[in-house]
Design a protein around this motif. Structure first.
Motif, short mmCIF file in Angstrom:
data_model
loop_
_atom_site.label_atom_id
_atom_site.label_comp_id
_atom_site.label_asym_id
_atom_site.label_seq_id
_atom_site.Cartn_x
_atom_site.Cartn_y
_atom_site.Cartn_z
N ASN A 396 0.85 -1.19 0.00
CA ASN A 396 0.00 0.00 0.00
C ASN A 396 0.89 1.24 0.00
N ARG A 476 3.39 7.40 2.79
CA ARG A 476 3.40 6.18 3.60
C ARG A 476 3.43 4.95 2.70
N SER A 478 3.52 0.68 3.02
CA SER A 478 3.38 -0.44 3.95
C SER A 478 3.26 -1.75 3.18
N TYR A 479 3.57 -2.82 3.89
CA TYR A 479 3.48 -4.17 3.31
C TYR A 479 2.79 -5.07 4.32
N ASN A 480 1.70 -5.72 3.88
CA ASN A 480 0.96 -6.65 4.72
C ASN A 480 1.54 -8.05 4.53
N SER A 494 1.83 -6.06 9.56
CA SER A 494 2.32 -5.21 8.47
C SER A 494 3.51 -4.41 8.96
N ILE A 495 4.38 -4.09 8.05
CA ILE A 495 5.49 -3.19 8.32
C ILE A 495 5.32 -1.96 7.45
N TYR A 496 5.73 -0.83 7.96
CA TYR A 496 5.48 0.41 7.22
C TYR A 496 6.58 1.42 7.49
N MET A 498 6.90 5.81 7.07
CA MET A 498 6.09 7.01 6.83
C MET A 498 6.94 8.25 7.01
N VAL A 540 5.84 -1.42 12.94
CA VAL A 540 5.23 -2.72 12.71
C VAL A 540 3.87 -2.73 13.39
N ASN A 541 2.83 -3.15 12.69
CA ASN A 541 1.50 -3.33 13.26
C ASN A 541 1.20 -4.82 13.37
#
Length: 544
Positions: A396, A476, A478-480, A494-496, A498, A540-541
């Motif tokens: 994303n 931003r 991000s990668y899921n 996910s890692i992102y 921003m 990281v989420n």
């Protein structure tokens, strides 16, 4: 402040303690009704709210301590004749009676009616309450039978609304005379404290009222592939709560009154598009833009104009005048810099090569307060923002721009550069590095050799600056992580990365054209503001 500081040494130690409490009490009670009568749906709300704001504060300042060791932990060690104690307590209350009825016919004809009665302790008993009704209608046109052939239109709604709201943000006890600590006097070799009036009372104060009319349309095309809205608003504020200058014989400089009216009109548009939609790739764009026009309509029969002061050494900074935007910056227009070979036969007093050349707007051969003119205002002509959101498989990418056009701000740091309070203060570098000299006869920056030779004309077309800008606000990526690589209790991850406030395009000479430390959107003044910081974030989420 201890004796190792400049001010502390002069007072042989100075200590200050300030304590305060703020309380907010809120009581609300409502009754709700909802019923469906076939093609008719009615829901209603009635209720009452009460809110009380309470603040109490204590102050103590003492000087002349035998030692710095106790800091503020033993104020009794100070010289008792150099101790100042003060305290205050103030509150205000709001009580509101509210009612609202929503009516829905066939889920396509919508009507809303609302009324509220608001009472504020900030007004006298005869003007304490204000009645503020409103109403709105909506029509879902796309639900009509005649729209069945318009297959491209997935949503079409027309809206109109009217309403009144009130403003009571004037501080406390303005409608009656309040008293505060006055100067000390010496009577019989004794220091005697006094009290004096804190304000010039106005028992006729009442609610400031804003009446607004809106017309709007919501639309959607091709199953919401393109959707958006367009609105026109007409907003008039009357009985404005404004501080009006009064004769100095009253003992005050101003008195709060209800006078005049202000008109705001404008358009607002928003557009949301799904540019590409496939199984692996999606690209969506959101764009919004607004246009605003502000004008003072009326100042009453006794007031022609009101000149507003600025902070610190600024002096008179803006004007409220019929036909102009509210608090328009009011000062001198700069034509350039006096050069060595200019004609000085009719030059104003104090002018020399390298001095600022002000425009003589009234043509009387002098530069006086009568030559001041409008230099801009704090209301942007155009405000816009655009956001793109792109998805490709598990990636994303989102980025957004924002912009403001046609807005001005008073730059007090520039004033400090041109008219410094003292010559040891920090100044902006560019004007001094490129200042006028016989070897560098620039027509942009003065010599700064004698900046006060023509008086302290702090508000001019150099210090009132264009604060328009375009900013890359957010980026931003991000990668899921696929579920196949997740295990245990982790449902998603996910890692992102921003970045915010990456760059700004502007002509403003200062830290940031978007920052307004004056905290008044109608009177933008930049005074030692910290700019919006550029930030970079990695994160990281995890979802469990």
């Amino acid at each position: 402040m201890g004796t190792e500081t400049q001010f502390g040494a002069a007072a042989n130690g100075e200590a200050t303690i300030q304590q305060g409490n703020q309380s907010n009490y809120l009581i609300e009670g409502t009754l709700n009704f909802s019923e469906n009568y076939g093609i008719h749906t009615i829901d209603a709300v009635a209720g009452m709210t009460f809110q009380r704001f309470l603040t109490d504060r204590n102050f103590m300042t003492a000087n002349d301590f035998p030692s710095d060791a106790t800091f503020t932990y033993n104020m009794g060690l100070a010289n008792p004749e150099l101790v100042e104690i003060n305290s205050d307590r103030f509150s205000n209350e709001l009580v509101s009676y509210i009612g609202r009825v929503n009516y829905n016919l066939l889920d396509k004809y919508l009507v809303t009616a609302t009324v509220r009665a608001d009472g504020s302790s900030r007004f006298g008993e005869d003007n304490r309450f204000g009645i503020f009704p409103s109403g709105a209608i909506g029509w879902r046109v796309n639900e009509e039978p005649f729209m069945e052939s318009a297959e491209a239109i997935s949503n079409l709604k027309l809206r109109a609304s009217w309403g009144k709201t009130g403003n009571q943000e004037i501080g406390n006890l303005q409608f009656i005379t309040s008293f505060g600590t006055g100067p000390n006097a010496v009577l019989g070799n004794q220091i005697v404290s006094s009290i004096d009036p804190s304000n010039l009372a106005n028992p006729e104060l009442k609610w400031e009222t804003t009446e607004q009319i809106d017309f709007g349309i919501d639309f959607g095309l091709w199953d919401e592939r393109i959707s958006g809205s367009a609105d026109y608003f007409h907003k008039e504020t009357s009985d404005m709560l404004v501080s009006i200058p009064v004769p100095s014989s009253t003992g005050f400089n101003s008195r709060l009154q209800n006078i005049g009216s202000i008109l705001n009109t404008g358009f607002e548009f928003s557009l949301d598009t799904r540019n590409v939609t496939t199984s692996d790739f999606n690209w969506r764009t959101n764009f919004n833009i607004s246009f605003l026009d502000n004008e003072v309509q009326d100042l009453g029969e006794t007031v022609n104009e009101i000149v507003i002061g600025g902070p610190g050494q600024v002096g008179q900074a803006a004007i409220i005048r019929e036909g102009d935007p509210l608090r328009s910056f009011y000062g001198y227009e700069v034509e350039g810099i006096w050069q060595t070979d200019d004609d000085y036969s009719n030059a104003p007093a104090g002018v020399e090569p390298g001095s600022i050349k002000y425009r003589d707007t009234n043509g009387d051969g002098q530069i006086t307060g009568e030559d001041r003119t409008l230099l801009g205002d704090s209301f942007p002509d155009v405000t816009w923002a655009i956001t793109n959101n792109i998805n490709y498989k598990n990636f994303n990418f989102r980025f957004s721009f924002e912009g403001v056009e046609g807005v001005s701000m008073l730059n007090v740091n520039m004033i400090d550069t041109f008219f410094p309070v003292n010559f040891r203060r920090n100044k902006l570098a560019e004007p001094y590095l490129n200042r006028w000299t016989p070897e560098n006869p620039t027509n942009e920056w003065p010599s700064f050799v004698n900046p006060l030779s023509q008086g302290q004309k702090t508000v001019n077309s150099y210090t009132v600056q264009d604060a328009s800008y375009i900013r890359l606000r957010t980026v931003r990526l991000s990668y899921n992580l696929p579920r196949s690589v997740l295990g245990g209790a982790i449902r998603n991850a996910s890692i992102y990365g921003m970045a915010e406030n990456l760059f700004t395009i502007d002509d403003y000479i200062g830290p940031d054209p978007a920052v307004n430390p004056n905290a008044n959107a109608n009177f933008r003044i930049d005074w030692n503001a910290a700019p919006l910081v550029r930030t970079f974030t990695l994160g990281v989420n995890l979802g469990f």
